[in-house]
Write an enzyme that holds these catalytic residues in place. Sequence first.
Site, PDB file in Angstrom:
ATOM      1  N   LYS A  20       0.860  -1.175   0.000  1.00 45.36           N
ATOM      2  CA  LYS A  20       0.000   0.000   0.000  1.00 45.36           C
ATOM      3  C   LYS A  20       0.895   1.222   0.000  1.00 45.36           C
ATOM      4  CE  LYS A  20      -1.117   2.576   2.877  1.00 45.36           C
ATOM      5  NZ  LYS A  20      -0.679   3.955   3.368  1.00 45.36           N
TER       6      LYS A  20
ATOM      7  N   THR B 298       5.298   6.305   2.668  1.00 42.48           N
ATOM      8  CA  THR B 298       4.199   5.869   3.550  1.00 42.48           C
ATOM      9  C   THR B 298       3.714   4.621   2.936  1.00 42.48           C
ATOM     10  OG1 THR B 298       3.413   8.000   4.072  1.00 42.48           O
ATOM     11  CG2 THR B 298       1.975   6.308   4.581  1.00 42.48           C
TER      12      THR B 298
ATOM     13  N   GLU C 217      -0.903  10.249  -4.955  1.00 41.02           N
ATOM     14  CA  GLU C 217      -2.119  11.043  -4.759  1.00 41.02           C
ATOM     15  C   GLU C 217      -2.254  12.109  -5.850  1.00 41.02           C
ATOM     16  OE1 GLU C 217      -2.475  10.453   0.071  1.00 41.02           O
ATOM     17  OE2 GLU C 217      -1.415  12.197  -0.713  1.00 41.02           O
TER      18      GLU C 217
ATOM     19  N   SER D   9     -10.519  15.522   7.704  1.00 43.26           N
ATOM     20  CA  SER D   9     -11.855  16.083   7.908  1.00 43.26           C
ATOM     21  C   SER D   9     -12.912  15.350   7.097  1.00 43.26           C
ATOM     22  CB  SER D   9     -11.860  17.563   7.545  1.00 43.26           C
ATOM     23  OG  SER D   9     -11.388  17.746   6.244  1.00 43.26           O
TER      24      SER D   9
ATOM     25  N   ASN E 224      -4.969  16.008   0.425  1.00 39.83           N
ATOM     26  CA  ASN E 224      -4.251  16.212   1.682  1.00 39.83           C
ATOM     27  C   ASN E 224      -4.796  17.365   2.500  1.00 39.83           C
ATOM     28  OD1 ASN E 224      -1.897  14.247   1.900  1.00 39.83           O
ATOM     29  ND2 ASN E 224      -1.877  14.845  -0.250  1.00 39.83           N
TER      30      ASN E 224
END
Length: 403
Positions: free
Chosen positions: A183, A194, A275, A403, A398
């Site tokens: 991942k 990450t 991303e 949120s 990001n």
Amino acid sequence: MPLSPLAPAAFPDLPVIDGVTFAAAQAGVKYKNRTDVMLAVLAPGSTVAGVFTRSATRSAPVLDCQAKLGPDTGPAAILVNSGNSNAFTGKAGLESVAAITQAVAAATGIDAARVFTASTGVIGEPLPHDRIVAKINDLKAAQSATAMTDAARAIMTTDTFPKGSTQTVMIDGKPVQIAGIAKGSGMIAPDMATMLVYIFTDARIAYQPLQDMLGRLTDKTFNNITVDSDTSTSDSLMLAATGTSDVDVTGNASFEDALHTVMLDLAHQVVRDGEGATKFVTIAVTGAATDADARLVAMATANSPLVKTAIAGEDPNWGRIVMAVGKSGAAADRDKLTIKLGDMVLAENGWRAPSYSEEAAAAHMKGQNIDINVDLGLGHGAATVWTCDLTHEYITINADYRS
């Protein structure tokens, strides 16, 4: 999130690796109705190697795994959760790791010193480990040799697709299987990313040569990718050899080549799922005074927001590559520098190349695969790294992550 435009056509058909089973479950670590925890169980005789982030703020699971690695060949287990990284959580983080490892040990009969964990997700939030512990008996009961794909999905966070790769290599007339899952999508930079990666093989090899091999290949693969230059607190790469094929691969070049292929494929998939990524970028640097200098130039180019946004905008602004070379800290000479985009020479001899065509360069930039080649003209040092472009979508993902 929509599937990355750089995603592979399909998830590979991963083989059964004799000596390891998997299961995945919904624990509700962060989200409801989402598979977010996986358990892999390794048979007696397995050796386990690992490489981890060098972050000074690495997570509690990383610290625990690093302390446990060694030559033991008893049965082992790997438990991974997504949704929460259990990083920067102080004493509570260590307590969460202990609670999970002890629960796995109780359910499986495996020594807690051979239970490895990893967590990925938000930093600084206490891990609700009780939700994971509540699922461990179910995970033990559901173990299956064919559930590696489920495990790949369980460890995803902002990933848009699960990542898997496999190779079979014939050694002394016997097939040896290698299969891995990963991942990773953001907070991706060397040492390592990450990123969580788990690779399994039925080969037989002792701990130290396995660990040495993993280190060598990590430097050629996962330590040469970057999405955004940010190194995570949680990076974990583990390689388990069950030995069930009874084929000793110690010092075997064919096995190492096959493992390298799996690791490089997984590393590239992480970049392809960067991303907001729309371009897969290969940056090859040659002619440097040293290999270290070549890597400095490659990473300075790959991590430059100006280079990456130009690629996103399909603008062949090679002046930004010149800038990246100059700021890298590597030895460079303006008049010996050559920059290519694909096969096209953009700059040479301290000036824009006479053959330069803005139209041809712009056409190359419209493709999904961008090749940047830099020759410093100073020596024989070389390095290749892989990255992606930087788009508005990266900011959106990001900015809204918590949120």
